[in-house]
Structure formats: C-alpha cells, structure tokens
Design an enzyme around this catalytic site. Structure first.
Site, PDB file in Angstrom:
ATOM      1  N   LYS A   5      10.124  17.062  22.766  1.00  0.00           N
ATOM      2  CA  LYS A   5       9.565  15.936  23.536  1.00  0.00           C
ATOM      3  C   LYS A   5       8.322  16.384  24.303  1.00  0.00           C
ATOM      4  O   LYS A   5       7.409  15.595  24.531  1.00  0.00           O
ATOM      5  CB  LYS A   5      10.612  15.390  24.511  1.00  0.00           C
ATOM      6  CG  LYS A   5      11.820  14.792  23.830  1.00  0.00           C
ATOM      7  CD  LYS A   5      11.478  13.458  23.181  1.00  0.00           C
ATOM      8  CE  LYS A   5      12.679  12.842  22.524  1.00  0.00           C
ATOM      9  NZ  LYS A   5      12.431  11.559  21.892  1.00  0.00           N
ATOM     10  N   ARG A  45      25.339  25.949  29.037  1.00  0.00           N
ATOM     11  CA  ARG A  45      23.866  25.832  29.025  1.00  0.00           C
ATOM     12  C   ARG A  45      23.219  26.871  29.925  1.00  0.00           C
ATOM     13  O   ARG A  45      23.801  27.287  30.930  1.00  0.00           O
ATOM     14  CB  ARG A  45      23.441  24.447  29.531  1.00  0.00           C
ATOM     15  CG  ARG A  45      24.077  23.323  28.754  1.00  0.00           C
ATOM     16  CD  ARG A  45      23.499  21.997  29.189  1.00  0.00           C
ATOM     17  NE  ARG A  45      24.203  20.916  28.516  1.00  0.00           N
ATOM     18  CZ  ARG A  45      23.705  19.716  28.293  1.00  0.00           C
ATOM     19  NH1 ARG A  45      22.484  19.431  28.705  1.00  0.00           N
ATOM     20  NH2 ARG A  45      24.408  18.796  27.681  1.00  0.00           N
ATOM     21  N   ASN A  58      12.242  17.549  12.241  1.00  0.00           N
ATOM     22  CA  ASN A  58      12.479  16.109  12.237  1.00  0.00           C
ATOM     23  C   ASN A  58      11.673  15.423  13.349  1.00  0.00           C
ATOM     24  O   ASN A  58      10.955  14.446  13.104  1.00  0.00           O
ATOM     25  CB  ASN A  58      13.977  15.831  12.431  1.00  0.00           C
ATOM     26  CG  ASN A  58      14.310  14.362  12.278  1.00  0.00           C
ATOM     27  OD1 ASN A  58      14.156  13.791  11.195  1.00  0.00           O
ATOM     28  ND2 ASN A  58      14.722  13.711  13.363  1.00  0.00           N
ATOM     29  N   HIS A  76      14.507  19.211  24.105  1.00  0.00           N
ATOM     30  CA  HIS A  76      13.558  18.819  25.155  1.00  0.00           C
ATOM     31  C   HIS A  76      12.165  19.388  24.855  1.00  0.00           C
ATOM     32  O   HIS A  76      11.152  18.783  25.190  1.00  0.00           O
ATOM     33  CB  HIS A  76      14.049  19.295  26.524  1.00  0.00           C
ATOM     34  CG  HIS A  76      15.236  18.522  27.055  1.00  0.00           C
ATOM     35  ND1 HIS A  76      16.525  18.972  26.936  1.00  0.00           N
ATOM     36  CD2 HIS A  76      15.324  17.325  27.689  1.00  0.00           C
ATOM     37  CE1 HIS A  76      17.363  18.093  27.486  1.00  0.00           C
ATOM     38  NE2 HIS A  76      16.653  17.080  27.937  1.00  0.00           N
TER      39      HIS A  76
HETATM   40  P1  NAD Z   1      20.521   8.174  18.450  1.00  0.00           P
HETATM   41  O1  NAD Z   1      20.705   9.473  17.773  1.00  0.00           O
HETATM   42  O2  NAD Z   1      21.722   7.341  18.722  1.00  0.00           O
HETATM   43  O3  NAD Z   1      19.473   7.278  17.641  1.00  0.00           O
HETATM   44  C1  NAD Z   1      18.371   7.816  16.955  1.00  0.00           C
HETATM   45  C2  NAD Z   1      18.275   7.089  15.630  1.00  0.00           C
HETATM   46  O4  NAD Z   1      17.143   7.588  14.920  1.00  0.00           O
HETATM   47  C3  NAD Z   1      19.502   7.308  14.746  1.00  0.00           C
HETATM   48  O5  NAD Z   1      19.996   6.078  14.279  1.00  0.00           O
HETATM   49  C4  NAD Z   1      18.988   8.178  13.597  1.00  0.00           C
HETATM   50  O6  NAD Z   1      19.651   7.921  12.380  1.00  0.00           O
HETATM   51  C5  NAD Z   1      17.518   7.799  13.566  1.00  0.00           C
HETATM   52  N1  NAD Z   1      16.636   8.853  13.036  1.00  0.00           N
HETATM   53  C6  NAD Z   1      16.560  10.147  13.436  1.00  0.00           C
HETATM   54  N2  NAD Z   1      15.656  10.804  12.690  1.00  0.00           N
HETATM   55  C7  NAD Z   1      15.141   9.894  11.811  1.00  0.00           C
HETATM   56  C8  NAD Z   1      14.185   9.978  10.787  1.00  0.00           C
HETATM   57  N3  NAD Z   1      13.584  11.126  10.469  1.00  0.00           N
HETATM   58  N4  NAD Z   1      13.877   8.853  10.090  1.00  0.00           N
HETATM   59  C9  NAD Z   1      14.497   7.677  10.375  1.00  0.00           C
HETATM   60  N5  NAD Z   1      15.435   7.556  11.333  1.00  0.00           N
HETATM   61  C10 NAD Z   1      15.751   8.660  12.043  1.00  0.00           C
HETATM   62  O7  NAD Z   1      19.726   8.469  19.824  1.00  0.00           O
HETATM   63  P2  NAD Z   1      19.510   7.501  21.083  1.00  0.00           P
HETATM   64  O8  NAD Z   1      20.455   7.910  22.133  1.00  0.00           O
HETATM   65  O9  NAD Z   1      19.450   6.103  20.637  1.00  0.00           O
HETATM   66  O10 NAD Z   1      18.057   7.962  21.525  1.00  0.00           O
HETATM   67  C11 NAD Z   1      16.901   7.310  21.021  1.00  0.00           C
HETATM   68  C12 NAD Z   1      15.670   7.973  21.597  1.00  0.00           C
HETATM   69  O11 NAD Z   1      15.711   7.880  23.019  1.00  0.00           O
HETATM   70  C13 NAD Z   1      15.588   9.456  21.236  1.00  0.00           C
HETATM   71  O12 NAD Z   1      14.285   9.800  20.876  1.00  0.00           O
HETATM   72  C14 NAD Z   1      16.002  10.156  22.516  1.00  0.00           C
HETATM   73  O13 NAD Z   1      15.350  11.379  22.619  1.00  0.00           O
HETATM   74  C15 NAD Z   1      15.568   9.182  23.588  1.00  0.00           C
HETATM   75  N6  NAD Z   1      16.401   9.284  24.791  1.00  0.00           N
HETATM   76  C16 NAD Z   1      17.758   9.064  24.733  1.00  0.00           C
HETATM   77  C17 NAD Z   1      18.529   9.197  25.892  1.00  0.00           C
HETATM   78  C18 NAD Z   1      20.023   9.012  25.903  1.00  0.00           C
HETATM   79  O14 NAD Z   1      20.664   9.269  26.947  1.00  0.00           O
HETATM   80  N7  NAD Z   1      20.633   8.561  24.815  1.00  0.00           N
HETATM   81  C19 NAD Z   1      17.907   9.514  27.120  1.00  0.00           C
HETATM   82  C20 NAD Z   1      16.529   9.728  27.140  1.00  0.00           C
HETATM   83  C21 NAD Z   1      15.779   9.615  25.972  1.00  0.00           C
HETATM   84  N1  USQ Z   2      27.386  18.202  31.781  1.00  0.00           N
HETATM   85  C1  USQ Z   2      28.595  18.477  32.433  1.00  0.00           C
HETATM   86  N2  USQ Z   2      29.745  18.175  31.786  1.00  0.00           N
HETATM   87  C2  USQ Z   2      29.777  17.603  30.545  1.00  0.00           C
HETATM   88  C3  USQ Z   2      28.546  17.310  29.906  1.00  0.00           C
HETATM   89  C4  USQ Z   2      27.378  17.626  30.556  1.00  0.00           C
HETATM   90  O1  USQ Z   2      28.615  18.978  33.550  1.00  0.00           O
HETATM   91  O2  USQ Z   2      30.881  17.361  30.038  1.00  0.00           O
HETATM   92  C5  USQ Z   2      26.122  18.515  32.470  1.00  0.00           C
HETATM   93  C6  USQ Z   2      25.157  19.358  31.650  1.00  0.00           C
HETATM   94  O3  USQ Z   2      25.426  20.736  31.786  1.00  0.00           O
HETATM   95  C7  USQ Z   2      23.822  18.921  32.239  1.00  0.00           C
HETATM   96  C8  USQ Z   2      24.050  17.472  32.648  1.00  0.00           C
HETATM   97  O4  USQ Z   2      25.461  17.284  32.677  1.00  0.00           O
HETATM   98  O5  USQ Z   2      23.556  19.637  33.397  1.00  0.00           O
HETATM   99  C9  USQ Z   2      23.424  16.448  31.731  1.00  0.00           C
HETATM  100  O6  USQ Z   2      23.866  16.651  30.397  1.00  0.00           O
HETATM  101  P1  USQ Z   2      23.778  15.457  29.328  1.00  0.00           P
HETATM  102  O7  USQ Z   2      24.354  15.930  28.052  1.00  0.00           O
HETATM  103  O8  USQ Z   2      24.335  14.220  29.920  1.00  0.00           O
HETATM  104  O9  USQ Z   2      22.196  15.209  29.228  1.00  0.00           O
HETATM  105  P2  USQ Z   2      21.041  15.989  28.439  1.00  0.00           P
HETATM  106  O10 USQ Z   2      21.534  17.128  27.655  1.00  0.00           O
HETATM  107  O11 USQ Z   2      19.939  16.259  29.400  1.00  0.00           O
HETATM  108  O12 USQ Z   2      20.510  14.916  27.378  1.00  0.00           O
HETATM  109  C10 USQ Z   2      20.629  13.512  27.530  1.00  0.00           C
HETATM  110  C11 USQ Z   2      20.293  12.888  26.176  1.00  0.00           C
HETATM  111  C12 USQ Z   2      18.842  13.216  25.818  1.00  0.00           C
HETATM  112  C13 USQ Z   2      17.931  12.764  26.925  1.00  0.00           C
HETATM  113  C14 USQ Z   2      18.343  13.358  28.263  1.00  0.00           C
HETATM  114  C15 USQ Z   2      17.594  12.745  29.417  1.00  0.00           C
HETATM  115  O13 USQ Z   2      21.165  13.376  25.180  1.00  0.00           O
HETATM  116  O14 USQ Z   2      18.495  12.538  24.607  1.00  0.00           O
HETATM  117  O15 USQ Z   2      16.606  13.124  26.655  1.00  0.00           O
HETATM  118  O16 USQ Z   2      19.731  13.044  28.506  1.00  0.00           O
HETATM  119  S1  USQ Z   2      17.297  13.895  30.708  1.00  0.00           S
HETATM  120  O17 USQ Z   2      18.563  14.574  31.030  1.00  0.00           O
HETATM  121  O18 USQ Z   2      16.826  13.132  31.833  1.00  0.00           O
HETATM  122  O19 USQ Z   2      16.347  14.855  30.204  1.00  0.00           O
END
Ligand code: NAD
Ligand code: USQ
Length: 403
Positions: free
Chosen positions: A196, A333, A122, A193
């Site tokens: 990405k 993890r 995906n 990750h």
């Molecule tokens: P999310 O899952 O809430 O949103 C992603 C959206 O993309 C969803 O609505 C899903 O239906 C859609 N999607 C996924 N695959 C698709 C496809 N093949 N075609 C069309 N739509 C598709 O995630 P989010 O938290 O909004 O994150 C958005 C982006 O930001 C992601 O790429 C994520 O890696 C990045 N990001 C998120 C966080 C975080 O903490 N949420 C942190 C860092 C980076």
């Molecule tokens: N963690 C706990 N307790 C919990 C949940 C998580 O201690 O109940 C710990 C995890 O072990 C980890 C840290 O918190 O060490 C962060 O976990 P997370 O789930 O908050 O974050 P992560 O898995 O890294 O992913 C999230 C988003 C992802 C984004 C990423 C940014 O889901 O889309 O890319 O944050 S970053 O962490 O900077 O790479």
C-alpha cells in the site's frame, strides 16, 4: 446527485460487495470485476467465511429479485490480464473505477515466501495495470483506491496524523528555509502494508504525468458485516472473516464471544488502531466518488476512519457486553507493544460523513450474526499462527490472564 458508471475491482470482497450494492441502490450503473482469488484462498486455508456467502450468480440474481438494478460481472485477474482490463474499461467507459482488488491480510502476507511474493506481485500489478490502462486510453476516469492507515506506521507520540501529506521546512544554505508538502513518510508493518505504501508512489507519478484524478483512501480496520443492502436477503449476506490470517481484531473478538472462545489479545493489547464500521465504509466511498479531485490537482488523500481504540480496551468492552473471557497470548507480529494514535479525518467530516460509533448497538448485531452462523466456525482456525520473524511465537492460548 449525478449518477455515474462505476467499475468496482474486487467487488466480491468484504468491502467491495456492500459498496457495489450501495452504489447500485443510489442509482449508479455498477460493474463488478473480480477473479474470485479470495474465495480460492478460503479453500487453501480451509477457513470459509463465517457467513455463508452465495455464488456471484446467486448474489446478483438476489439483488435483482429484491428490486436492485442489474449489476454487471466480469471475471478478470486485474494483476495478470492487462489487456482484459484495458478492453473492459474501453468498452464500459466508466466515470469511476474503485480499486479494492488486492490481497489485504497482513498475517497472510507474512505467512511464508510464497504468500509474500504473491501479495507483492498481485497488489502492485493490479494497481499499476489499472493506471497504465487509463493512461493508454487517455481517459478521464476517477480512480478511487482503498489504501490503509497502516502506511503511516504505529509509533505515535502525540503528533496528529495528517491526511497523506506532511508540510516540512528544510534548511538550505544562506539560512534559506524551503517549504515542501511531501507524502507522509511510510512506515509499513507487514509486506501487505508495504504494497500500500508502494501504491502511493504510483499514484503520485500518474497524477503528475498523466493528470489522472486519483483519490487514495487510507482506511482503518473495518468491522461489522451487514449493511442496509446486504440485509435485504440472506443470499446478499456479506463475508465475515474470522480465521487467524484474515479475521480482523474487533470482528474476531465479537465472533469469539459468540462461539464461546476466549478473546485473544496479542501481547499487552496496548496497540491502538483506527476503526470504521462497514456501513460507514460504503458511505465514504459514495462521498469520495461524488467529490473527485480536479485534473492536475495531485492525489487526494483522505483518512477513512471514525474512531481509535486500544486492543485491550476493545477486548474488555466486548467481554463486558458478552461475558466472554479475555486472554493475553504471545504476539505473532513484530509491532510496537504500546502506541498512541491521533488521526485527522477532517476530509470526510467536511464532506458530510456522520460517523457511527461502537456505542450504537452494532456490536450486538455483529455478535448476533456470529451466533447465527456459529456452527460454521472451525475453532482450530481461530489462533493467529503466521509469525513475522523467527523471533515471534504464534498467538495460541496458554493461560487465562484477565476476566
Ligand atoms: P477482500 O479480500 O475481502 O476483497 C478483495 C477482493 O479483491 C476479493 O474478492 C478478491 O477476490 C479480489 N481480488 C484480489 N486480487 C484480485 C485480482 N488480481 N484481480 C481481480 N480481483 C482480485 O478484502 P476487503 O476487506 O474487501 O478489502 C478491500 C480493499 O480495502 C483492500 O485493498 C484492502 O487493502 C482495503 N482495506 C481493507 C480493510 C479491512 O479491514 N477489510 C481496511 C483497510 C483497507
Ligand atoms: N490483534 C489481536 N488479537 C487478534 C487479532 C489481532 O490483538 O486476535 C491485534 C494485532 O496484533 C494488531 C491489531 O490487533 O495489533 C490489528 O490487527 P488486525 O488484523 O485487526 O488489522 P491489520 O492487520 O492492521 O489489518 C486490517 C486489514 C487490512 C487493513 C488494516 C487497516 O486486514 O486490510 O489495511 O486493517 S490498519 O490497521 O489501519 O492499517
């Protein structure tokens, strides 16, 4: 500010929805593309958003009823339907495409082989289809991609993480020293990750080969749920993930406090991570869109984060604010138990970002949102049970370690 035509891939998601509303409120013409896969995964996991998110039709109607401009919606699977995506881009002729459409949960990506294969297929196909379509159309479109801080890895020893590139000096023969600016070596901690990290190579190639303008935002963990626009009407409310796969750490602690569940710290809680509030996420997107790289400049990489915190410190902060208990659980993890993290976010600060911090009352707002919808929480979905290898154990509560 010049207004633009913007396609938001993944515009139904946690970051994409409030970003779409913010950009629309700023006067941009916004078109959302989403295949609703995230809502399907909610059903697969039997763990809905804590907040009751409206259907896309109801969301868009509510936006117009509250004074917003019309936002277009197109249900396209960006990873599977190359021609659908290409035709839409040809039809709309956007100035900018934001790429949020990827499977974004690290624990989900490690759940089992099916989830690993889905995540790679995906995420890589979605990003590559977008780049190939823009190249085929020979269009001058700015691609803004949401990457992650996690591409850098978490083995910090005091080196400040730069924005994407690392200057290296390589000794050659005859005592020559060669200077290179290389992509910072990736060190992903999950299959998610890893995708990405792979995205970065695709950007490097298309920026070089097709002179595409690309901004890659290495975002930290997003917390909070509401923005100024999503607060306008309950039907505009943003998603709030709390389950063991999709819930992220600070939002989980805040909702755990609200529903009377102990705060689940993995291992020693010595993991340091980068954070950003959702309101700052939408500001950063607007700044990135307004400041594209020049054609031929190479990929512009910005670290999209505002502060770093150790997980156990966050747990104690939330416990102090709420009276919740803190529990140390097994870490499901395969990650460093303790790490330091020093990150440069100079790019966004120079562009004018004024970061919000944890101190600014937003912790309480997120707890209040969680309390309002606490009746929707399914307690059994809280533990993190997806393990990285057979050596890890699920993060289930066994004993109370600290208060
Ligand atoms: P999310 O899952 O809430 O949103 C992603 C959206 O993309 C969803 O609505 C899903 O239906 C859609 N999607 C996924 N695959 C698709 C496809 N093949 N075609 C069309 N739509 C598709 O995630 P989010 O938290 O909004 O994150 C958005 C982006 O930001 C992601 O790429 C994520 O890696 C990045 N990001 C998120 C966080 C975080 O903490 N949420 C942190 C860092 C980076
Ligand atoms: N963690 C706990 N307790 C919990 C949940 C998580 O201690 O109940 C710990 C995890 O072990 C980890 C840290 O918190 O060490 C962060 O976990 P997370 O789930 O908050 O974050 P992560 O898995 O890294 O992913 C999230 C988003 C992802 C984004 C990423 C940014 O889901 O889309 O890319 O944050 S970053 O962490 O900077 O790479």
């Amino acid at each position: 500010m010049s207004t633009k035509k913007i396609i938001v891939l993944g515009g139904d998601g946690f970051c994409g929805w409030p970003t779409s509303l913010y950009l629309s409120a700023q006067g941009h013409e916004v078109h959302i593309v989403d295949n609703m896969s995230r809502r399907e995964i909610d059903q697969e996991l039997n763990a809905d958003s804590l907040t009751p998110i409206a259907s896309m039709d109801d969301r868009l109607a509510a936006w117009e009823e509250t004074g917003g401009e019309k936002i277009g919606f197109h249900n396209i699977d960006v990873a599977a339907d190359y021609h659908g995506l290409r035709d839409l881009i040809e039809d709309i002729q956007p100035d900018t495409v934001i790429q949020f459409a990827e499977q974004r949960a690290a624990p989900y990506s490690m759940k089992n082989e099916t989830a690993k294969v889905y995540t790679v297929n995906n995420n890589i196909s979605a990003t590559h289809n977008l780049l190939a379509a823009i190249a085929e159309l020979r269009a001058d479109i700015h691609v803004v991609h949401l990457g992650t801080m996690g591409v850098y890895g978490y083995d910090g020893d005091g080196l400040q993480i730069p924005e994407g590139y690392l200057r290296v000096y390589v000794p050659g023969e005859n005592r020559d020293i060669f200077q290179r600016d290389i992509l910072y070596p990736t060190n992903p901690g999950s299959v998610y990750h890893m995708t990405k990290s792979m995205d970065q190579l695709m950007f490097q190639f298309y920026a070089k080969n097709d002179h595409m303008r690309i901004t890659d935002l290495h975002q930290g963990i997003v917390w909070g749920t509401q923005t100024a626009e999503t607060r306008r009407d309950e039907r505009l409310i943003n998603r709030f993930d709390y389950d063991g796969d999709y819930g992220t750490v600070l939002n989980r602690f805040l909702m755990q406090a609200a529903v009377g569940h102990p705060l689940t710290v993995h291992g020693t809680g010595g993991q340091t991570r980068a954070f950003i509030h959702i309101q700052d996420t939408v500001q950063c997107l607007a700044l990135a869109i307004a400041n594209p790289p020049a054609k031929g400049e190479g990929v512009k990489i910005l670290n999209q984060m505002t502060e770093t915190h150790r997980v156990r410190d966050l747990a104690h902060l939330v416990a102090e604010a709420s009276g919740a208990k803190v529990e140390m659980v097994d870490n499901p993890r395969n990650e460093a138990a303790e790490n330091d993290l020093d990150v440069s976010n100079k790019g966004f600060i120079d562009l004018g970002l004024e970061p919000m911090t944890l101190k600014e009352g937003l912790l309480t707002e997120t707890i209040e949102v969680s309390q309002k919808y606490a009746h929707r929480c399914r307690m059994e979905m809280i533990p993190c049970v997806s393990t990285w290898t057979d050596n890890q154990k699920p993060g289930v509560i066994t004993q109370i370690a600290a208060e």
